[in-house]
Design an enzyme around this catalytic site. Structure first.
Site, PDB file in Angstrom:
ATOM      1  N   ARG A  15       0.836  -1.208   0.000  1.00 49.34           N
ATOM      2  CA  ARG A  15       0.000   0.000   0.000  1.00 49.34           C
ATOM      3  C   ARG A  15       0.870   1.257   0.000  1.00 49.34           C
ATOM      4  O   ARG A  15       0.956   1.969  -0.980  1.00 49.34           O
ATOM      5  CB  ARG A  15      -0.938  -0.029   1.209  1.00 49.34           C
ATOM      6  CG  ARG A  15      -2.041   1.021   1.191  1.00 49.34           C
ATOM      7  CD  ARG A  15      -1.618   2.405   1.601  1.00 49.34           C
ATOM      8  NE  ARG A  15      -1.050   2.482   2.944  1.00 49.34           N
ATOM      9  CZ  ARG A  15      -0.480   3.585   3.426  1.00 49.34           C
ATOM     10  NH1 ARG A  15      -0.385   4.683   2.700  1.00 49.34           N
ATOM     11  NH2 ARG A  15       0.049   3.589   4.647  1.00 49.34           N
ATOM     12  N   ASP A  16       1.573   1.499   1.087  1.00 48.16           N
ATOM     13  CA  ASP A  16       2.333   2.757   1.197  1.00 48.16           C
ATOM     14  C   ASP A  16       3.477   2.769   0.184  1.00 48.16           C
ATOM     15  O   ASP A  16       3.831   3.821  -0.359  1.00 48.16           O
ATOM     16  CB  ASP A  16       2.892   2.892   2.629  1.00 48.16           C
ATOM     17  CG  ASP A  16       3.164   4.333   3.009  1.00 48.16           C
ATOM     18  OD1 ASP A  16       3.157   5.198   2.117  1.00 48.16           O
ATOM     19  OD2 ASP A  16       3.402   4.609   4.199  1.00 48.16           O
ATOM     20  N   HIS A 206       5.405   4.414  12.603  1.00 43.64           N
ATOM     21  CA  HIS A 206       5.397   4.316  11.138  1.00 43.64           C
ATOM     22  C   HIS A 206       6.398   5.355  10.632  1.00 43.64           C
ATOM     23  O   HIS A 206       6.059   6.519  10.429  1.00 43.64           O
ATOM     24  CB  HIS A 206       3.955   4.601  10.668  1.00 43.64           C
ATOM     25  CG  HIS A 206       3.751   4.631   9.195  1.00 43.64           C
ATOM     26  ND1 HIS A 206       3.094   3.614   8.513  1.00 43.64           N
ATOM     27  CD2 HIS A 206       4.086   5.544   8.250  1.00 43.64           C
ATOM     28  CE1 HIS A 206       3.025   3.918   7.227  1.00 43.64           C
ATOM     29  NE2 HIS A 206       3.623   5.095   7.036  1.00 43.64           N
ATOM     30  N   HIS A 208       9.115   6.992   8.137  1.00 38.76           N
ATOM     31  CA  HIS A 208       9.731   7.082   6.798  1.00 38.76           C
ATOM     32  C   HIS A 208      11.219   7.381   7.011  1.00 38.76           C
ATOM     33  O   HIS A 208      11.615   7.958   8.029  1.00 38.76           O
ATOM     34  CB  HIS A 208       9.012   8.139   5.962  1.00 38.76           C
ATOM     35  CG  HIS A 208       7.657   7.668   5.495  1.00 38.76           C
ATOM     36  ND1 HIS A 208       7.408   7.266   4.211  1.00 38.76           N
ATOM     37  CD2 HIS A 208       6.494   7.494   6.168  1.00 38.76           C
ATOM     38  CE1 HIS A 208       6.145   6.879   4.102  1.00 38.76           C
ATOM     39  NE2 HIS A 208       5.558   7.016   5.286  1.00 38.76           N
ATOM     40  N   CYS A 239       4.469   9.316   0.243  1.00 42.63           N
ATOM     41  CA  CYS A 239       3.067   9.725   0.273  1.00 42.63           C
ATOM     42  C   CYS A 239       2.882  10.721  -0.848  1.00 42.63           C
ATOM     43  O   CYS A 239       3.604  11.712  -0.928  1.00 42.63           O
ATOM     44  CB  CYS A 239       2.700  10.350   1.622  1.00 42.63           C
ATOM     45  SG  CYS A 239       1.004  10.985   1.628  1.00 42.63           S
ATOM     46  N   ASN A 248       9.315   4.196   3.216  1.00 39.44           N
ATOM     47  CA  ASN A 248       9.192   3.763   4.615  1.00 39.44           C
ATOM     48  C   ASN A 248      10.492   3.072   4.985  1.00 39.44           C
ATOM     49  O   ASN A 248      11.215   2.592   4.125  1.00 39.44           O
ATOM     50  CB  ASN A 248       8.077   2.725   4.743  1.00 39.44           C
ATOM     51  CG  ASN A 248       6.727   3.298   4.459  1.00 39.44           C
ATOM     52  OD1 ASN A 248       6.331   3.421   3.312  1.00 39.44           O
ATOM     53  ND2 ASN A 248       6.022   3.676   5.499  1.00 39.44           N
TER      54      ASN A 248
HETATM   55  P1  HMG Z   1     -13.118  14.584  -2.078  1.00 37.71           P
HETATM   56  O1  HMG Z   1     -12.865  15.057  -3.481  1.00 37.71           O
HETATM   57  O2  HMG Z   1     -13.304  15.590  -1.000  1.00 37.71           O
HETATM   58  O3  HMG Z   1     -14.299  13.510  -2.035  1.00 37.71           O
HETATM   59  O4  HMG Z   1     -11.908  13.621  -1.689  1.00 37.71           O
HETATM   60  P2  HMG Z   1     -15.827  13.600  -2.369  1.00 37.71           P
HETATM   61  O5  HMG Z   1     -16.542  12.828  -1.328  1.00 37.71           O
HETATM   62  O6  HMG Z   1     -16.244  15.015  -2.665  1.00 37.71           O
HETATM   63  O7  HMG Z   1     -15.929  12.763  -3.751  1.00 37.71           O
HETATM   64  C1  HMG Z   1     -15.304  13.214  -4.937  1.00 37.71           C
HETATM   65  C2  HMG Z   1     -15.219  12.059  -5.933  1.00 37.71           C
HETATM   66  O8  HMG Z   1     -14.396  11.005  -5.402  1.00 37.71           O
HETATM   67  C3  HMG Z   1     -16.566  11.416  -6.244  1.00 37.71           C
HETATM   68  O9  HMG Z   1     -16.464  10.910  -7.561  1.00 37.71           O
HETATM   69  C4  HMG Z   1     -16.607  10.250  -5.287  1.00 37.71           C
HETATM   70  O10 HMG Z   1     -17.437   9.193  -5.723  1.00 37.71           O
HETATM   71  C5  HMG Z   1     -15.162   9.797  -5.304  1.00 37.71           C
HETATM   72  P3  HMG Z   1     -16.994  11.749  -8.831  1.00 37.71           P
HETATM   73  O11 HMG Z   1     -18.447  12.036  -8.516  1.00 37.71           O
HETATM   74  O12 HMG Z   1     -16.155  13.006  -8.895  1.00 37.71           O
HETATM   75  O13 HMG Z   1     -16.754  10.822  -9.976  1.00 37.71           O
HETATM   76  N1  HMG Z   1     -14.809   9.108  -4.064  1.00 37.71           N
HETATM   77  C6  HMG Z   1     -14.337   7.841  -4.022  1.00 37.71           C
HETATM   78  N2  HMG Z   1     -14.080   6.952  -4.975  1.00 37.71           N
HETATM   79  C7  HMG Z   1     -13.622   5.753  -4.577  1.00 37.71           C
HETATM   80  N3  HMG Z   1     -13.382   5.426  -3.279  1.00 37.71           N
HETATM   81  C8  HMG Z   1     -13.639   6.309  -2.313  1.00 37.71           C
HETATM   82  C9  HMG Z   1     -14.128   7.587  -2.663  1.00 37.71           C
HETATM   83  N4  HMG Z   1     -14.466   8.666  -1.954  1.00 37.71           N
HETATM   84  C10 HMG Z   1     -14.889   9.595  -2.809  1.00 37.71           C
HETATM   85  N5  HMG Z   1     -13.404   5.980  -1.039  1.00 37.71           N
HETATM   86  C11 HMG Z   1     -11.081  11.718  -0.483  1.00 37.71           C
HETATM   87  C12 HMG Z   1     -11.861  13.011  -0.409  1.00 37.71           C
HETATM   88  C13 HMG Z   1     -10.833  11.272   0.936  1.00 37.71           C
HETATM   89  C14 HMG Z   1     -11.897  10.683  -1.235  1.00 37.71           C
HETATM   90  C15 HMG Z   1      -9.758  11.982  -1.246  1.00 37.71           C
HETATM   91  O14 HMG Z   1      -9.139  13.097  -0.676  1.00 37.71           O
HETATM   92  C16 HMG Z   1      -8.826  10.807  -1.197  1.00 37.71           C
HETATM   93  O15 HMG Z   1      -9.091   9.764  -1.786  1.00 37.71           O
HETATM   94  N6  HMG Z   1      -7.669  10.949  -0.493  1.00 37.71           N
HETATM   95  C17 HMG Z   1      -6.754   9.844  -0.273  1.00 37.71           C
HETATM   96  C18 HMG Z   1      -5.345  10.325  -0.280  1.00 37.71           C
HETATM   97  C19 HMG Z   1      -4.438   9.176   0.008  1.00 37.71           C
HETATM   98  O16 HMG Z   1      -4.764   8.017  -0.244  1.00 37.71           O
HETATM   99  N7  HMG Z   1      -3.244   9.491   0.518  1.00 37.71           N
HETATM  100  C20 HMG Z   1      -2.258   8.499   0.817  1.00 37.71           C
HETATM  101  C21 HMG Z   1      -2.596   7.651   2.003  1.00 37.71           C
HETATM  102  S1  HMG Z   1      -2.223   8.415   3.554  1.00 37.71           S
HETATM  103  C22 HMG Z   1      -0.548   8.109   3.790  1.00 37.71           C
HETATM  104  O17 HMG Z   1       0.127   7.640   2.917  1.00 37.71           O
HETATM  105  C23 HMG Z   1       0.056   8.376   5.142  1.00 37.71           C
HETATM  106  C24 HMG Z   1       0.279   7.098   5.958  1.00 37.71           C
HETATM  107  O18 HMG Z   1       1.135   6.211   5.280  1.00 37.71           O
HETATM  108  C25 HMG Z   1       0.892   7.437   7.333  1.00 37.71           C
HETATM  109  C26 HMG Z   1       2.125   8.334   7.234  1.00 37.71           C
HETATM  110  O19 HMG Z   1       3.078   8.000   6.520  1.00 37.71           O
HETATM  111  O20 HMG Z   1       2.092   9.371   7.881  1.00 37.71           O
HETATM  112  C27 HMG Z   1      -1.051   6.365   6.216  1.00 37.71           C
HETATM  113 MG    MG Z   2       3.317   6.342   5.243  1.00 33.98          MG
END
Ligand code: HMG
Ligand code: MG
Length: 290
Positions: A15-16, A206, A208, A239, A248
């Site tokens: 995933r990450d 966690h 990096h 990320c 990571n």
């Molecule tokens: P948004 O644009 O505010 O969402 O995004 P929305 O609810 O307004 O929906 C917009 C569109 O997205 C719609 O589609 C929804 O259906 C779709 P459209 O009508 O435009 O065609 N949608 C989805 N589609 C599939 N699955 C879903 C979903 N939700 C909405 N679940 C949202 C908000 C949270 C969805 C967006 O900002 C997002 O997906 N962000 C994820 C970012 C991400 O994955 N970042 C990396 C992971 S975090 C990380 O790596 C850190 C970590 O490792 C820890 C660390 O290292 O610190 C965990």
């Molecule tokens: Mg991470």
């Protein structure tokens, strides 16, 4: 200084790691990677993300990945930022999901398009629904040692967010040093604050490895009683919403540290090196070397 006798590793490479790779892998390769990692003895593996494919295209095929994974003793986890994500997880029969908050407002907005409080309100509903579906929920807090957009973060605020996630029903909270800026001193200050009210076994680290300090920070955390460490095969990762977030900490490096400290981990390092070579070849990267 006393270390735990055994540590749980949460493998986050599929995933990450893969969410930040320029090369998009096919479903069969992702499934093979996850199953190879499970066969190394890794019992907790983050296998994908049910996030918006517009935000993170690399995770677009996660539904198919989960559907193709065979039965396993390992727990496969998926990131779910909202109810839509949880619904996809339920459709794929996922047994564990993770919600992800941030220590900084700026990062929260960039990563999930809402404030920290808004995210916690969404997570509360997600966690409630997950619990009625018998799905365990892990929590994350990103940027616990610093934010790429707003710099300093507040340890009291991090403690409050961790406590909120735990009281909503997360079984543990993983503290993410998203851009690898922690030092052992920063780690010590952070954990000293959190451990005033939170049991060490409710927390995971966690880290990096942007500046090569992850292992020192993990050693510090272990000495303070933390028993769960996230890591990524071959040090893949980053990320997409945190420029400068390199990989990571490599699972291989964590295993070597645990061996040095005589801490049990249950992972076969030789098999892990083969899984590492496999994914590096698929990504066109040089094999991982310490
Ligand atoms: P948004 O644009 O505010 O969402 O995004 P929305 O609810 O307004 O929906 C917009 C569109 O997205 C719609 O589609 C929804 O259906 C779709 P459209 O009508 O435009 O065609 N949608 C989805 N589609 C599939 N699955 C879903 C979903 N939700 C909405 N679940 C949202 C908000 C949270 C969805 C967006 O900002 C997002 O997906 N962000 C994820 C970012 C991400 O994955 N970042 C990396 C992971 S975090 C990380 O790596 C850190 C970590 O490792 C820890 C660390 O290292 O610190 C965990
Ligand atoms: Mg991470």
């Amino acid at each position: 200084m006393s270390y735990p006798s055994a540590v749980k590793i949460v493998e986050v490479g599929p995933r990450d790691g893969l969410q930040n790779e320029a090369v998009s892998l096919d479903i069969a390769t992702k499934v093979e990677l996850i199953e190879r990692l499970a066969s190394c003895g890794l019992k907790n593996i983050e296998a994908g993300s049910f996030v918006s494919p517009k935000w993170v295209p690399q995770m677009a095929g996660s539904d198919e990945v989960f559907n193709q994974l065979g039965a396993s003793e390992s727990v496969y986890t998926a990131l779910t930022p909202n109810m839509r994500g949880l619904e996809r997880a339920i459709e794929c029969n996922v047994k564990e999901v993770a919600v992800f908050a941030a220590a900084s407002e700026a990062f929260s907005e960039k990563n999930i398009n809402c404030s920290i409080d808004e995210s916690l309100a969404k997570f509360e509903a997600v966690i409630q629904k997950a619990s009625t579906a018998n799905i365990r929920v892990r929590g994350y807090i990103s940027c616990v040692a610093g934010c790429p957009y707003q710099g300093d973060v507040d340890n009291h605020r991090i403690k409050d967010i961790a406590s909120a996630l735990l009281s909503m029903g997360c079984y543990e909270v993983s503290l993410g040093d998203t851009i690898g800026v922690a030092t052992p001193e920063i780690t010590e200050r952070l954990l000293t604050e959190l451990l005033k009210t939170i049991a060490p076994l409710k927390l995971a680290m966690h880290m990096h490895d942007t500046y090569g300090r992850a292992i020192d920070n993990i050693k510090q955390s272990l000495a303070m009683g933390i028993g769960t460490i996230d890591s990524s095969v071959a040090g893949l990762g980053g990320c997409p919403y945190a420029e400068g977030a390199s990989g990571n900490v490599a699972t291989e490096k964590v295993i070597r540290l645990l061996d040095e400290l005589n801490i049990a981990h249950g992972v076969d390092l030789q098999k892990l090196s083969q899984a590492s070579q496999f994914i590096c070849e698929k990504l066109g990267r040089p094999a991982f070397a310490d």
